[in-house]
Write an enzyme that holds these catalytic residues in place. Structure first.
Site, PDB file in Angstrom:
ATOM      1  N   GLN A 193     -11.415 -17.106 -38.095  1.00 51.13           N
ATOM      2  CA  GLN A 193     -11.966 -16.943 -36.757  1.00 51.13           C
ATOM      3  C   GLN A 193     -12.250 -15.473 -36.479  1.00 51.13           C
ATOM      4  O   GLN A 193     -12.801 -15.137 -35.439  1.00 51.13           O
ATOM      5  CB  GLN A 193     -10.968 -17.461 -35.701  1.00 51.13           C
ATOM      6  N   PHE A 224      -8.358 -23.653 -34.585  1.00 48.48           N
ATOM      7  CA  PHE A 224      -7.422 -23.938 -33.488  1.00 48.48           C
ATOM      8  C   PHE A 224      -6.500 -22.772 -33.176  1.00 48.48           C
ATOM      9  O   PHE A 224      -5.412 -22.963 -32.634  1.00 48.48           O
ATOM     10  CB  PHE A 224      -6.598 -25.204 -33.795  1.00 48.48           C
ATOM     11  N   ARG A 306       0.127 -14.667 -21.499  1.00 44.56           N
ATOM     12  CA  ARG A 306      -0.669 -15.779 -20.967  1.00 44.56           C
ATOM     13  C   ARG A 306       0.231 -16.900 -20.446  1.00 44.56           C
ATOM     14  O   ARG A 306      -0.085 -17.545 -19.446  1.00 44.56           O
ATOM     15  CB  ARG A 306      -1.657 -16.303 -22.016  1.00 44.56           C
ATOM     16  N   PHE A 340      -3.013 -20.839 -26.161  1.00 45.30           N
ATOM     17  CA  PHE A 340      -2.500 -19.470 -26.337  1.00 45.30           C
ATOM     18  C   PHE A 340      -1.380 -19.125 -25.353  1.00 45.30           C
ATOM     19  O   PHE A 340      -1.435 -18.125 -24.642  1.00 45.30           O
ATOM     20  CB  PHE A 340      -3.688 -18.507 -26.158  1.00 45.30           C
ATOM     21  N   THR A 438      -7.116 -11.694 -22.460  1.00 48.96           N
ATOM     22  CA  THR A 438      -6.365 -10.869 -21.503  1.00 48.96           C
ATOM     23  C   THR A 438      -6.498  -9.389 -21.859  1.00 48.96           C
ATOM     24  O   THR A 438      -6.471  -8.543 -20.979  1.00 48.96           O
ATOM     25  CB  THR A 438      -4.887 -11.285 -21.452  1.00 48.96           C
ATOM     26  N   ALA A 507      -9.945 -17.526 -27.342  1.00 50.76           N
ATOM     27  CA  ALA A 507      -9.866 -17.483 -25.889  1.00 50.76           C
ATOM     28  C   ALA A 507     -10.974 -18.320 -25.246  1.00 50.76           C
ATOM     29  O   ALA A 507     -11.347 -18.079 -24.094  1.00 50.76           O
ATOM     30  CB  ALA A 507      -9.899 -16.041 -25.381  1.00 50.76           C
ATOM     31  N   GLU A 709     -10.413 -24.552 -25.025  1.00 44.82           N
ATOM     32  CA  GLU A 709      -8.970 -24.749 -24.874  1.00 44.82           C
ATOM     33  C   GLU A 709      -8.538 -25.579 -23.661  1.00 44.82           C
ATOM     34  O   GLU A 709      -7.579 -26.342 -23.759  1.00 44.82           O
ATOM     35  CB  GLU A 709      -8.272 -23.378 -24.795  1.00 44.82           C
TER      36      GLU A 709
HETATM   37  N1  MTE Z   1     -12.746 -27.384 -31.802  1.00 47.89           N
HETATM   38  C1  MTE Z   1     -12.787 -27.708 -33.116  1.00 47.89           C
HETATM   39  N2  MTE Z   1     -13.488 -28.777 -33.487  1.00 47.89           N
HETATM   40  N3  MTE Z   1     -12.118 -26.971 -34.044  1.00 47.89           N
HETATM   41  C2  MTE Z   1     -11.370 -25.869 -33.686  1.00 47.89           C
HETATM   42  O1  MTE Z   1     -10.783 -25.215 -34.543  1.00 47.89           O
HETATM   43  N4  MTE Z   1     -10.566 -24.431 -31.845  1.00 47.89           N
HETATM   44  C3  MTE Z   1     -10.271 -24.362 -30.419  1.00 47.89           C
HETATM   45  C4  MTE Z   1     -11.497 -24.758 -29.600  1.00 47.89           C
HETATM   46  N5  MTE Z   1     -12.052 -25.985 -30.079  1.00 47.89           N
HETATM   47  C5  MTE Z   1     -11.303 -25.513 -32.297  1.00 47.89           C
HETATM   48  C6  MTE Z   1     -12.048 -26.312 -31.388  1.00 47.89           C
HETATM   49  C7  MTE Z   1      -9.835 -23.036 -29.974  1.00 47.89           C
HETATM   50  S1  MTE Z   1      -8.226 -22.603 -30.172  1.00 47.89           S
HETATM   51  C8  MTE Z   1     -10.689 -22.155 -29.359  1.00 47.89           C
HETATM   52  S2  MTE Z   1     -10.155 -20.681 -28.763  1.00 47.89           S
HETATM   53  C9  MTE Z   1     -12.115 -22.461 -29.199  1.00 47.89           C
HETATM   54  O2  MTE Z   1     -12.479 -23.726 -29.747  1.00 47.89           O
HETATM   55  C10 MTE Z   1     -12.918 -21.376 -29.887  1.00 47.89           C
HETATM   56  O3  MTE Z   1     -14.272 -21.609 -29.855  1.00 47.89           O
HETATM   57  P1  MTE Z   1     -15.191 -21.301 -28.569  1.00 47.89           P
HETATM   58  O4  MTE Z   1     -14.734 -20.016 -27.979  1.00 47.89           O
HETATM   59  O5  MTE Z   1     -16.545 -21.238 -29.145  1.00 47.89           O
HETATM   60  O6  MTE Z   1     -14.984 -22.443 -27.640  1.00 47.89           O
HETATM   61  N1  HPA Z   2      -6.626 -15.586 -26.165  1.00 50.13           N
HETATM   62  C1  HPA Z   2      -6.823 -15.960 -27.443  1.00 50.13           C
HETATM   63  N2  HPA Z   2      -6.727 -15.145 -28.453  1.00 50.13           N
HETATM   64  C2  HPA Z   2      -6.410 -13.876 -28.197  1.00 50.13           C
HETATM   65  C3  HPA Z   2      -6.192 -13.430 -26.901  1.00 50.13           C
HETATM   66  C4  HPA Z   2      -6.305 -14.332 -25.825  1.00 50.13           C
HETATM   67  O1  HPA Z   2      -6.133 -14.004 -24.640  1.00 50.13           O
HETATM   68  N3  HPA Z   2      -5.885 -12.122 -26.971  1.00 50.13           N
HETATM   69  C5  HPA Z   2      -5.921 -11.804 -28.287  1.00 50.13           C
HETATM   70  N4  HPA Z   2      -6.240 -12.851 -29.018  1.00 50.13           N
HETATM   71 MO1  MOS Z   3      -7.979 -20.150 -29.653  1.00 50.94          MO
HETATM   72  S1  MOS Z   3      -5.941 -20.256 -29.625  1.00 50.94           S
HETATM   73  O1  MOS Z   3      -7.935 -18.768 -28.560  1.00 50.94           O
HETATM   74  O2  MOS Z   3      -8.203 -19.481 -31.192  1.00 50.94           O
END
Ligand code: MTE
Ligand code: HPA
Ligand code: MOS
Length: 772
Positions: A193, A224, A306, A340, A438, A507, A709
């Protein structure tokens, strides 16, 4: 627009390339880690001779073989790539071996001879608290005068909330391939990521500069949060071996190693005292929040921050004191996981509200309503941010109506009155989740857009694709800006040599940040094409538009490709970067005050369960969800995120149990013992809806909202529905002390508590004392 995922056709036909599918150069080596078998101790001697002698082995690397910094810590440099002399958890990497095949590497790794001097290990939160062991300084947020307000409150409750950790269980495990390039360069394919952090850490480990290391990621098979910091370890180890041998090295963890070696969601405990009024309004709250961080800091600072900032969830806490201990244990270092820390904070307040309602013999939903943030007053959080555009009352009222909450509450009571063994439970819980990192600095993003002379577009941005549909959404934005069909846009792999210095895709801010950056890049190019039209035909800007694959200039029409050709021939640049930083946010991380979040995402869920009080098993009967995504960028993907996030939360709170033995060995390191939900765990009746007609009150990309999330926390309704069913086994006013995950064993323990003392459980870990 509800279009399918840009890679759906590849996913379903097995043609999507994950890191493990990348064709390898013929001289590639395959690597495996050698792991610590004790939780805490000194390494007296590490003899890798037998590993090296194993047939097929090319080389081994341990701490002394790291040419640069032997560390992959992101915030604090306390995570050795290879343990130098101290080991701090079972599964800590000691060395890595590279061989001509994957199986050979794994077999060879077992031949290391390690002589340890064992040291006492701290394995759980209570022991860490007793020993004053923390990985980071304790934090505190106080508002008002909680001590005095508690003393004055007509009712008080004390209790402890326990919530377990969670393994990410991404389908694709951690993996990296390091390929040496000419003149000291290193190319790394990483399932990450956070490509920029992998780049930096590989550079530091190899004592190279950032411009010598390139990191690429086309997609992950799930992240995730588990691929925010952890991939740097895998990539760095592969790179050290590649550097040492001059050959490509592929390092892929098998599932058991992945589960033992890499960080997970933090488990938490919370000791609280709450004071409240006759109507259930919270008057004062003090909470001791403690989490198991494992042996190092990793992201535990912001995770616990958080948690502190989400302990209010949707409720106004006037007098409050939260102390947060970041406990050090000799277990794997815990990390980011969807939500988170937010989910852990929210589970605390939701259980407190549930307990207040039972104490007062009120419907928990009524007590929730009485504590909601107001719109004019009672609308400032304990960390100083004003809750604007509050949709909680709207969502909760609509959902209560559409799910027939009141009638079903009666039906559940009727069922429970006549059924002795199968008890039903119902709960509605809201979600308010802050969107932005954050740490303010991470809220920036870059993109790179090329238009080719045939009118097609190549898009690159700093975000990564992990299945969440980010690439689809950002491509939709670019298509919209150019008035092109989505098929004209191709998204290329995330690559540190294309867009530099990126933040983790985390995030939930991926689309907010990268969507805006890509929009900026596209608008720059569109602006040039518009300007060119104005000059060519002497028309005002307003006479030029981009629609349906065409460029309209006054009365004239060109296909996009034709106009791009003309622009190229007139020497107009057809490529641009784009940049975005989130406005309005400012936050002081020493005082934990300010406006950390650009906005909040909201939602609510009603869940109904049946609990078999003889076996402790739960059946999930029905869920109704109403969730706020602003003006959706892609309703199909958003619904998928809501359903997936919710069910992942249900797994966390009901079936996924991490269990370490007294030696600190994780015994649940495979799907045989660690139970994640499957499609069969989806309830027979489910209605998931997007909140319509509520564009984001802040100016985000097309007024959408983040969705990654927040839906996970809708699952708290399931935990509280189980609690509701258990409490129904006692007289009104009964408190059910249920720990999460609510496995059958946990349910039976809670039932035993209800039965033995009419709601007063004797175990000190889970006490609730009425009106102390
Ligand atoms: N959805 C899928 N299919 N796979 C993933 O790994 N990660 C989650 C969420 N949805 C995830 C997911 C997490 S922890 C985050 S922070 C967000 O997707 C990150 O992607 P975005 O910021 O584009 O929503
Ligand atoms: N959310 C998710 N990932 C992060 C953050 C947060 O606020 N800060 C640093 N990594
Ligand atoms: Mo998602 S826990 O902020 O990668």
């Amino acid at each position: 627009m509800a279009v399918r995922h840009e890679s759906a056709h590849l996913h379903v036909s097995g043609r999507a390339l994950y890191a493990d599918d990348i064709p390898l150069p013929p001289n590639t080596l395959h690597a495996a880690f050698g792991l610590s078998t004790i939780a805490h101790g000194r390494i007296r001697a590490l003899d890798l001779g037998p590993v090296l002698e194993f047939p097929g082995v090319a080389t081994v690397a341990a701490a002394a073989d790291v040419p640069g910094e032997n560390n992959y810590g992101s915030a604090v440099h306390d995570d050795p790539i290879f343990a130098p002399d101290l080991v701090q958890y079972v599964g800590a990497p000691l060395f890595a071996v590279a061989a001509n095949s994957y199986i050979t590497a794994r077999k060879a790794a077992r031949w290391a001879r390690v002589d340890y001097e064992a040291l006492p290990a701290i394995l759980d939160i209570r022991s860490a608290l007793a020993a004053d062991a923390t990985v980071l300084p304790t934090q505190r947020i106080t508002r008002g005068n909680p001590v005095e307000a508690l003393a004055r409150a007509p009712h008080r409750l004390q209790g402890t909330v326990h919530v377990g950790g969670q393994d990410h269980f991404y389908l694709e495990g951690q993996i990296a391939i390091a390929v040496p390039q000419e003149d000291g360069g290193m190319l790394v394919h990483s399932s990450t990521q956070h490509p920029s952090e992998v780049q930096q850490i590989v550079a530091h480990a190899l004592a190279k500069h950032s411009n010598q290391v390139t990191v690429q990621c086309r997609r992950m098979g799930g992240g995730f949060g588990g691929k925010e910091t952890q991939p740097a370890l895998i990539a760095a180890a592969a790179a050290v071996l590649a550097h040492k041998t001059g050959r490509p090295v592929k390092l892929r963890l098998d599932r058991d190693t992945d589960m033992m070696m890499t960080g997970k969601r933090h488990d938490f405990l919370a000791d609280y005292t709450v004071g409240f009024a006759d109507d259930g309004r919270i008057l004062a709250l003090t909470v001791m929040l403690a989490s198991r961080c494992g042996y190092s800091a990793d992201l535990s600072g912001p995770v616990n921050d958080r948690a502190m900032m989400h302990i209010d969830n949707a409720y106004f806490l006037e007098h409050v004191d939260i102390v947060s201990y970041r406990c050090k244990t000799h277990t794997v270092s815990n990390t980011a996981f969807r939500g988170f820390g937010g989910p852990q904070g929210m589970v605390v307040i939701e259980q407190i509200i549930d307990s207040i309602a039972r104490q007062l013999r009120l419907d928990p939903l009524e007590v929730r309503r009485r504590n909601f943030y107001g719109t004019q007053d009672r609308n400032v959080t304990h960390y100083g941010q004003t809750v604007e555009h509050n949709l909680i009352p709207t969502i909760v009222e609509r959902l209560a109506q559409s799910s027939a909450y009141v009638e079903r509450r009666k039906q559940v009571a009727e069922w429970n009155a006549v059924h002795r063994h199968i008890k039903r439970g119902l709960a509605l819980t809201p979600v308010k989740f802050g969107i932005s990192f954050t740490a303010t600095l991470f809220n920036q993003a870059g993109a790179l857009v090329h238009v080719y002379t045939d009118g097609t577009v190549l898009l690159n941005h700093g975000g990564t694709e992990m299945g969440q549909g980010l690439f689809t959404k950002v491509a939709q934005v670019v298509a919209t800006e150019f008035g092109l069909p989505l098929s004209a846009i191709r998204v290329s792999a995330t690559d540190t040599s294309k867009v530099p210095n990126t933040s983790a895709t985390a995030a939930s801010a991926g689309a907010d940040l990268n969507g805006k950056a890509a929009q900026a890049a596209a608008q720059t190019i569109r602006g040039r094409l518009t300007q060119f039209a104005c000059e060519t035909y002497q028309v005002p800007e307003a006479a030029v538009s981009f629609r349906d694959g065409r460029v309209l200039i006054g009365e004239r029409q060109y296909s996009f490709a034709e106009w791009v050709q003309k622009a190229y021939q007139s020497r107009i640049s057809l490529s641009s970067t784009g940049y975005y930083r989130t406005p309005k946010i400012s936050y002081d991380k020493t005082t934990l005050r300010g406006r950390p979040f650009f906005y909040y995402a909201y939602g609510a869920a009603v869940s109904e369960v049946a609990v078999d009080t003889l076996t402790g098993e739960t059946q999930f009967l029905r869920v109704d969800i109403l969730h706020d995504v602003g003006q959706s960028l892609n309703p199909a993907i958003d619904l998928g995120q809501i359903e997936g996030g919710f069910l992942q939360g249900v797994g966390w709170l009901t079936s996924e149990e991490l269990w370490w033995n007294a030696k600190g060995e994780l015994r649940t390191h495979a799907p045989s013992t660690y139970k994640i939900p499957t499609a069969r765990d989806w309830p027979p009746y489910a209605r998931v809806q997007l909140l319509e007609g509520q564009p984001n009150g802040e100016e985000t990309i097309y007024r959408s909202k983040a969705v990654g999330e927040p839906p996970l926390m809708l699952a708290i309704s399931v935990l509280l529905a189980i609690r509701d069913a258990i409490a129904s086994c006692g007289p009104p006013g009964t408190q059910a002390e249920l720990v999460a995950p609510a496995t059958p064993e946990a349910v039976l323990r809670a039932l035993a508590g209800v039965r033995s003392e009419n709601g007063v459980h004797a175990a000190p870990e889970s006490r609730v004392e009425a009106d102390v």
